[in-house]
Design an enzyme around this catalytic site. Structure first.
Site, short mmCIF file in Angstrom:
data_model
loop_
_atom_site.label_atom_id
_atom_site.label_comp_id
_atom_site.label_asym_id
_atom_site.label_seq_id
_atom_site.Cartn_x
_atom_site.Cartn_y
_atom_site.Cartn_z
N GLY A 136 10.32 -67.53 50.77
CA GLY A 136 11.06 -66.67 51.56
C GLY A 136 10.18 -66.36 52.81
CG HIS A 178 11.72 -65.56 40.79
ND1 HIS A 178 11.33 -64.54 41.69
CD2 HIS A 178 12.12 -66.80 41.29
CE1 HIS A 178 11.60 -65.27 42.91
NE2 HIS A 178 11.99 -66.56 42.82
CD GLU A 219 10.22 -70.31 42.63
OE1 GLU A 219 11.12 -70.81 43.42
OE2 GLU A 219 10.22 -69.19 42.35
CB SER A 239 9.92 -72.07 52.73
OG SER A 239 9.68 -70.75 52.59
CD GLU A 285 12.07 -62.75 44.88
OE1 GLU A 285 13.09 -62.87 44.34
OE2 GLU A 285 12.05 -63.56 45.81
N GLY A 300 15.74 -70.93 47.04
CA GLY A 300 16.09 -69.65 47.46
C GLY A 300 17.05 -69.78 48.69
N GLY A 301 16.55 -69.23 49.85
CA GLY A 301 17.29 -69.17 51.10
C GLY A 301 18.29 -70.39 51.35
CG ASN A 358 16.82 -67.60 42.78
OD1 ASN A 358 17.70 -66.70 42.33
ND2 ASN A 358 15.27 -67.22 42.52
CD1 TRP A 359 22.75 -69.47 44.90
CD2 TRP A 359 24.56 -68.37 44.53
NE1 TRP A 359 23.61 -70.47 44.82
CE2 TRP A 359 24.86 -69.73 44.53
CE3 TRP A 359 25.60 -67.46 44.10
CZ2 TRP A 359 26.00 -70.51 44.33
CZ3 TRP A 359 26.82 -68.11 44.15
CH2 TRP A 359 27.14 -69.46 44.06
CE LYS A 360 14.78 -65.79 45.78
NZ LYS A 360 13.51 -65.60 46.58
P1 PGA Z 1 13.06 -69.45 49.09
O1 PGA Z 1 13.07 -68.99 47.49
O2 PGA Z 1 13.57 -71.02 48.75
O3 PGA Z 1 13.95 -68.50 49.78
O4 PGA Z 1 11.62 -69.45 49.24
C1 PGA Z 1 12.80 -69.57 46.17
C2 PGA Z 1 12.57 -68.86 44.95
O5 PGA Z 1 12.21 -67.73 45.26
O6 PGA Z 1 13.20 -69.26 44.04
#
Ligand code: PGA
Length: 259
Positions: free
Chosen positions: A177, A99, A171, A217, A101, A238-239, A13-15
């Site tokens: 993050g 998600h 998640e 994470s 967010e 994500g990251g 997930n590149w956001k």
């Molecule tokens: P993260 O994000 O790996 O940076 O914690 C995961 C996500 O939000 O899908």
């Protein structure tokens, strides 16, 4: 491999990162480092503006393309929104839906997310339905209730025949993050509870086929232990999905377990 009936799925997930050009660079690096591994499913989810160029960069590989969101309506006066059909026309196969967010920052609720899940399935897109509790909810012992309700509401109206097209991502909001990861045992407990709800909704046999990803994470260092849990069938990253080395490192960890 402990969860032998399910193929691991690692989704990036590149956001809101990477423009079209940067996205192609990252995708090309992933393709070259990954080689032709097929024991693990791999999906990259760039921003909308990079879907077409990244789609071309991965077209000769086994990597699939996902979006980070989608509007449930087919077309019309929804300024700024993107439909399932528009995504399909760019060869998108997966859509991250609900998600945390989007739930927190864009006020998406379970009913709206459910509409998206149904629209995605009706358009041959595989939803990656995200669920998870906040720190406050975990500390007040509400995790299983919250997550179970998100699954029930998110999948309302989904038939057993669609079970194989559903992906769930657990998640924990406090792990996204933040560098804090759920311990493998904590994650497994919630994944098992999710599978139990899925068997109530879809029957045990179908629930056994649904992939439940862990997100929050995940990195090459902690992936082996998390992925070794019986109900953890992959990761939503994500990251660590923003550099080819760490993303491919997680895919390799899954490939190792897949044998
Ligand atoms: P993260 O994000 O790996 O940076 O914690 C995961 C996500 O939000 O899908």
């Amino acid at each position: 491999m402990s969860n032998s009936s399910r193929k691991y799925l690692i989704a990036g997930n590149w956001k809101m990162n990477k423009n079209a050009t940067e996205g192609v660079e990252l995708a090309e690096d992933i393709v070259s480092q990954l080689g032709s591994k097929t024991s693990v499913g791999v999906v990259v989810c760039p921003p909308y503006t990079a879907l077409e160029s990244v789609g071309k960069a991965i077209s000769e590989s086994n990597i699939q393309l996902g979006s980070q969101n989608m509007n449930p309506e087919a077309s019309g006066a929804y300024t700024g929104e993107i439909s399932a059909e528009m995504l399909r026309s760019l060869f998108v196969t997966h859509a991250i839906l609900g998600h945390s967010e989007r739930r927190a920052l864009f006020h998406e609720n379970d009913a709206f997310i459910n509409k998206k899940v149904l629209a995605a399935l009706a358009n041959n897109l595989r939803p990656i339905l995200c669920v998870g509790e906040t720190l406050e909810e975990r500390e007040s012992n509400k995790t299983i209730d919250i997550v179970s309700a998100q699954i029930r509401k998110g999948l309302e109206g989904v038939g057993e025949d669609q079970a194989e097209n559903i992906v769930v991502a657990y998640e924990p909001v406090w792990a996204i993050g933040t560098g804090k990861t759920a311990t493998p045992e904590m994650a497994q407990e919630v994944h098992a509870a999710i599978r139990k709800v899925l068997s109530e909704l879809l029957g045990e046999e179908k629930a056994d086929k649904v992939r439940i990803l862990y997100g929050g994470s995940m990195k090459p260092e902690n992936a082996p232990e998390l992925l070794a849990q019986p109900d953890i069938d992959g990761g939503l990253i994500g990251g660590a999905a923003l550099t080819a080395r760490s993303f491919v490192g997680i895919v390799e960890a899954a490939a190792e377990l897949a044998g």
